[in-house]
Scaffold this motif. Sequence first.
Motif, short mmCIF file in Angstrom:
data_model
loop_
_atom_site.label_atom_id
_atom_site.label_comp_id
_atom_site.label_asym_id
_atom_site.label_seq_id
_atom_site.Cartn_x
_atom_site.Cartn_y
_atom_site.Cartn_z
N LEU A 138 103.67 84.04 122.13
CA LEU A 138 102.79 83.87 120.98
C LEU A 138 103.10 84.90 119.91
O LEU A 138 103.01 84.62 118.71
N ASN A 139 103.45 86.12 120.32
CA ASN A 139 103.83 87.14 119.35
C ASN A 139 105.03 86.70 118.53
O ASN A 139 105.10 86.89 117.31
N LEU A 140 106.01 86.10 119.21
CA LEU A 140 107.20 85.62 118.51
C LEU A 140 106.83 84.53 117.51
O LEU A 140 107.39 84.44 116.42
N PHE A 141 105.88 83.68 117.91
CA PHE A 141 105.43 82.60 117.02
C PHE A 141 104.57 83.14 115.88
O PHE A 141 104.63 82.69 114.76
N GLY A 142 103.72 84.14 116.22
CA GLY A 142 102.71 84.59 115.29
C GLY A 142 103.22 85.39 114.12
O GLY A 142 102.73 85.25 113.00
N PHE A 143 104.20 86.25 114.34
CA PHE A 143 104.67 87.09 113.24
C PHE A 143 106.02 87.69 113.57
O PHE A 143 106.35 87.93 114.73
N ASN A 144 106.80 87.89 112.53
CA ASN A 144 108.07 88.57 112.70
C ASN A 144 107.92 90.03 112.28
O ASN A 144 106.84 90.48 111.93
N LYS A 154 92.81 81.93 114.84
CA LYS A 154 92.80 81.82 113.38
C LYS A 154 94.20 81.49 112.86
O LYS A 154 94.35 80.73 111.90
N LEU A 155 95.21 82.06 113.50
CA LEU A 155 96.59 81.79 113.08
C LEU A 155 96.89 80.30 113.17
O LEU A 155 97.46 79.71 112.25
N PHE A 156 96.47 79.67 114.27
CA PHE A 156 96.69 78.24 114.42
C PHE A 156 95.91 77.45 113.38
O PHE A 156 96.40 76.44 112.85
N GLU A 157 94.69 77.88 113.07
CA GLU A 157 93.90 77.21 112.04
C GLU A 157 94.59 77.31 110.69
O GLU A 157 94.63 76.34 109.92
N ASP A 158 95.13 78.48 110.38
CA ASP A 158 95.82 78.68 109.11
C ASP A 158 97.06 77.79 109.01
O ASP A 158 97.37 77.25 107.95
N LYS A 159 97.78 77.66 110.13
CA LYS A 159 98.96 76.80 110.14
C LYS A 159 98.55 75.35 109.86
O LYS A 159 99.24 74.63 109.15
N ALA A 160 97.42 74.95 110.43
CA ALA A 160 96.95 73.58 110.22
C ALA A 160 96.54 73.38 108.76
O ALA A 160 96.83 72.34 108.16
N ASP A 161 95.86 74.37 108.19
CA ASP A 161 95.42 74.27 106.79
C ASP A 161 96.61 74.17 105.84
O ASP A 161 96.53 73.51 104.81
N SER A 162 97.71 74.84 106.20
CA SER A 162 98.87 74.84 105.31
C SER A 162 99.52 73.47 105.22
O SER A 162 100.33 73.21 104.34
N LEU A 163 99.15 72.57 106.13
CA LEU A 163 99.67 71.19 106.08
C LEU A 163 99.34 70.54 104.74
O LEU A 163 100.12 69.75 104.21
N GLN A 164 98.19 70.87 104.19
CA GLN A 164 97.77 70.26 102.93
C GLN A 164 98.68 70.69 101.78
O GLN A 164 98.89 69.94 100.84
N GLY A 176 105.75 68.91 104.80
CA GLY A 176 107.00 68.96 105.55
C GLY A 176 107.09 70.13 106.49
O GLY A 176 107.99 70.21 107.30
N LEU A 177 106.11 71.05 106.40
CA LEU A 177 106.19 72.26 107.20
C LEU A 177 105.61 72.08 108.59
O LEU A 177 106.18 72.48 109.59
N ILE A 178 104.45 71.43 108.67
CA ILE A 178 103.74 71.33 109.94
C ILE A 178 103.31 69.90 110.18
O ILE A 178 102.94 69.18 109.27
N GLN A 179 103.39 69.50 111.43
CA GLN A 179 102.91 68.19 111.80
C GLN A 179 102.03 68.31 113.03
O GLN A 179 102.17 69.23 113.83
#
Length: 267
Positions: free
Chosen positions: A190-196, A244-254, A258-261
């Motif tokens: 999750l750390n690798l996914f969450g932030f670099n 919250k990170l997952f929620e933000d990723k979902a919100d960015s779909l709007q 092309g970024l998130i599905q």
Amino acid sequence: MRALYFLQLIPSSPHSTKNMTKPIPASAYAGKDNRMSDVVYERLLDDILSGRRQAGEPLSELALTKVLKVSRTPVHNAMLQLIKDGLVKQDPNCRPVIMGIEAKDIIEIFEMRILLEGETAYRAATLMKKNTLQKLQRLHDKTAKTQPRKKWLKGWADYDAEFHRAIAKASGSQRLAHDVSRYRLLHRGLNLFGFNEEEAPLETLQTAVDEHAQILEAIEHGKGRAARSAMHTHLRRWQKFFAKLFEDKADSLQDDPGLIQFKRKSV
């Protein structure tokens, strides 16, 4: 039949998955505490979370050994662990298939960590050896000092891994320590996914350092309940962060379709 929805990043590059997955360098498992199967597990978990390997994609152990340039055994063991964690599914006489990860999985991972590591902290308050505690306190003091960003992040990662490992080991339960290690692997993914490195949330990490101090203080004074409570607080903060990170990723779909599905699989 029910439909499952889960969040997955979609790679922007049109190249094949095989070409996007890089070999594992020998340095990745050079440390005495790094089992090669764990390194392979983390790489595959990162591939799943980042979208380099997508839901429904079949996996071949033989192909992975060639791509990752490791032997068959660690790949097989990593695959078994992914199946246990519900991230990969394998039906009889079929190749393993990626299932992906749902937002609720993040919550469940941390609920398990809270249960397990709350107990290890409670036990460590009476069982941890003095020299182990002193080692953790020295690592904490070193991490708490101001350092260049890259160096501090490396020090934090090493300290955090040793902190949770040592407390789990001090619980006196091999089974508990093993289960903690399993969920820690998921957290590292999750750390690798969450932030670099450039986007690491330093404020959150520095707060975690302070929380570590509270846990160590409770252990030092033999206060098991306080140690358990402090560990719960520490892990719930991370649970909230990744949810919250997952929620933000979902919100960015709007903003960028092309970024998130949201992948849908019927089961």
